[in-house]
Design a protein around this motif. Structure first.
Motif, PDB file in Angstrom:
ATOM      1  N   LYS A 151      47.719  34.222  35.807  1.00 40.15           N
ATOM      2  CA  LYS A 151      46.574  35.152  35.680  1.00 40.15           C
ATOM      3  C   LYS A 151      45.347  34.864  35.535  1.00 40.15           C
ATOM      4  O   LYS A 151      44.264  35.182  35.939  1.00 40.15           O
ATOM      5  N   LYS A 152      45.544  33.821  34.229  1.00 38.83           N
ATOM      6  CA  LYS A 152      44.125  33.475  33.844  1.00 38.83           C
ATOM      7  C   LYS A 152      43.241  32.379  34.762  1.00 38.83           C
ATOM      8  O   LYS A 152      42.094  32.536  34.999  1.00 38.83           O
ATOM      9  N   ILE A 153      44.358  31.690  35.339  1.00 37.05           N
ATOM     10  CA  ILE A 153      43.775  30.889  36.345  1.00 37.05           C
ATOM     11  C   ILE A 153      42.986  31.465  37.880  1.00 37.05           C
ATOM     12  O   ILE A 153      41.964  31.158  38.259  1.00 37.05           O
ATOM     13  N   LEU A 154      43.775  32.459  38.155  1.00 38.80           N
ATOM     14  CA  LEU A 154      43.328  33.275  39.147  1.00 38.80           C
ATOM     15  C   LEU A 154      41.761  33.967  39.060  1.00 38.80           C
ATOM     16  O   LEU A 154      40.938  34.035  39.625  1.00 38.80           O
ATOM     17  N   GLU A 155      41.901  34.683  37.632  1.00 35.72           N
ATOM     18  CA  GLU A 155      40.683  35.380  37.018  1.00 35.72           C
ATOM     19  C   GLU A 155      39.327  34.324  37.058  1.00 35.72           C
ATOM     20  O   GLU A 155      38.323  34.582  37.493  1.00 35.72           O
ATOM     21  N   THR A 156      39.839  32.942  36.321  1.00 37.45           N
ATOM     22  CA  THR A 156      38.740  31.947  36.418  1.00 37.45           C
ATOM     23  C   THR A 156      38.033  31.485  37.617  1.00 37.45           C
ATOM     24  O   THR A 156      36.870  31.620  37.893  1.00 37.45           O
ATOM     25  N   GLU A 157      38.940  31.671  38.772  1.00 33.59           N
ATOM     26  CA  GLU A 157      38.911  31.149  39.973  1.00 33.59           C
ATOM     27  C   GLU A 157      38.022  32.288  41.094  1.00 33.59           C
ATOM     28  O   GLU A 157      38.039  32.159  41.908  1.00 33.59           O
ATOM     29  N   GLY A 158      38.023  33.462  40.260  1.00 30.47           N
ATOM     30  CA  GLY A 158      37.587  34.409  41.119  1.00 30.47           C
ATOM     31  C   GLY A 158      38.585  35.082  42.211  1.00 30.47           C
ATOM     32  O   GLY A 158      38.316  35.516  43.116  1.00 30.47           O
ATOM     33  N   MET A 159      39.854  34.758  41.976  1.00 31.27           N
ATOM     34  CA  MET A 159      40.838  35.088  42.943  1.00 31.27           C
ATOM     35  C   MET A 159      41.619  36.553  42.395  1.00 31.27           C
ATOM     36  O   MET A 159      42.958  36.402  42.547  1.00 31.27           O
ATOM     37  N   SER A 160      41.536  37.159  41.229  1.00 29.31           N
ATOM     38  CA  SER A 160      42.362  38.134  40.519  1.00 29.31           C
ATOM     39  C   SER A 160      42.760  39.332  41.833  1.00 29.31           C
ATOM     40  O   SER A 160      43.618  39.763  41.455  1.00 29.31           O
ATOM     41  N   PHE A 161      41.969  39.190  42.779  1.00 29.10           N
ATOM     42  CA  PHE A 161      42.683  40.136  43.822  1.00 29.10           C
ATOM     43  C   PHE A 161      44.018  39.777  44.461  1.00 29.10           C
ATOM     44  O   PHE A 161      44.619  40.732  44.958  1.00 29.10           O
ATOM     45  N   LEU A 162      44.400  38.373  44.075  1.00 24.97           N
ATOM     46  CA  LEU A 162      45.891  38.082  44.793  1.00 24.97           C
ATOM     47  C   LEU A 162      46.930  38.644  43.635  1.00 24.97           C
ATOM     48  O   LEU A 162      48.058  38.517  44.087  1.00 24.97           O
ATOM     49  N   MET A 163      46.408  38.892  42.665  1.00 21.68           N
ATOM     50  CA  MET A 163      47.551  39.449  41.441  1.00 21.68           C
ATOM     51  C   MET A 163      48.173  40.888  41.908  1.00 21.68           C
ATOM     52  O   MET A 163      47.283  41.721  42.359  1.00 21.68           O
ATOM     53  N   LYS A 164      49.252  40.916  41.522  1.00 18.06           N
ATOM     54  CA  LYS A 164      50.179  42.499  41.827  1.00 18.06           C
ATOM     55  C   LYS A 164      49.855  43.133  40.390  1.00 18.06           C
ATOM     56  O   LYS A 164      49.618  42.215  39.243  1.00 18.06           O
TER      57      LYS A 164
END
Length: 152
Positions: free
Chosen positions: A138-151
């Motif tokens: 989750k932290k990696i996705l948020e850092t990379e601006g891809m938090s939309f991929l998280m459920k």
């Protein structure tokens, strides 16, 4: 002795590294067409067409009896691709001309991972790379601006 033709080698491994029956299960899932050759004290061969094992030979035994013996062999497993036309011709020769019994065996999945997964895990362990936790992902996705991929 009747032998199956082979094409380009797909892969090779030791039967102690990965269960043959589980490996064939995965070949069936992938709708593989080719030959699995298991070489130890005896040499067994299995012809698979579109993911279905049709033919099996080990010495003077064929069909399900041969499959049972092939599963017991400890040695090298070589897997070869085979064109569908050659595989069909081989099946015809095996069943009609030689009158060997057709295989009606279905493998059971004993392993949870594919061989590739096992190799990747060994490599990651050797390199000291651990599998990230959900929180880390989750932290990696948020850092990379891809938090939309998280459920949720």
């Amino acid at each position: 002795m009747f032998d199956f033709p082979v094409g380009e080698k797909k892969e090779s491994f030791d039967s102690n590294e990965f269960d043959i029956e589980t490996y064939i299960y995965f070949l069936m899932e992938d709708r593989f067409t080719g030959v699995v050759r298991v070489e130890g004290e005896e040499t067994g061969r299995i012809l698979i067409i579109d993911g279905i094992p049709y033919c099996a030979i080990i010495d003077d035994r064929a069909g399900n009896e041969a499959i049972d013996e092939i599963m017991k062999i400890k040695g090298r497993v070589n897997v070869y691709f085979l064109e569908k036309e050659r595989a069909s011709y081989t099946f015809h020769w095996y069943s009609i001309v030689r009158r060997y019994p057709v295989v009606s065996w279905k493998p059971k999945r004993k392993g949870e991972l594919r061989r590739e997964d096992i190799e990747r895990n060994k490599l990651m362990e050797a390199l000291g790379i651990k599998k990230p936790s959900k929180t880390e992902i989750k932290k990696i996705l948020e850092t990379e601006g891809m938090s939309f991929l998280m459920k949720n």
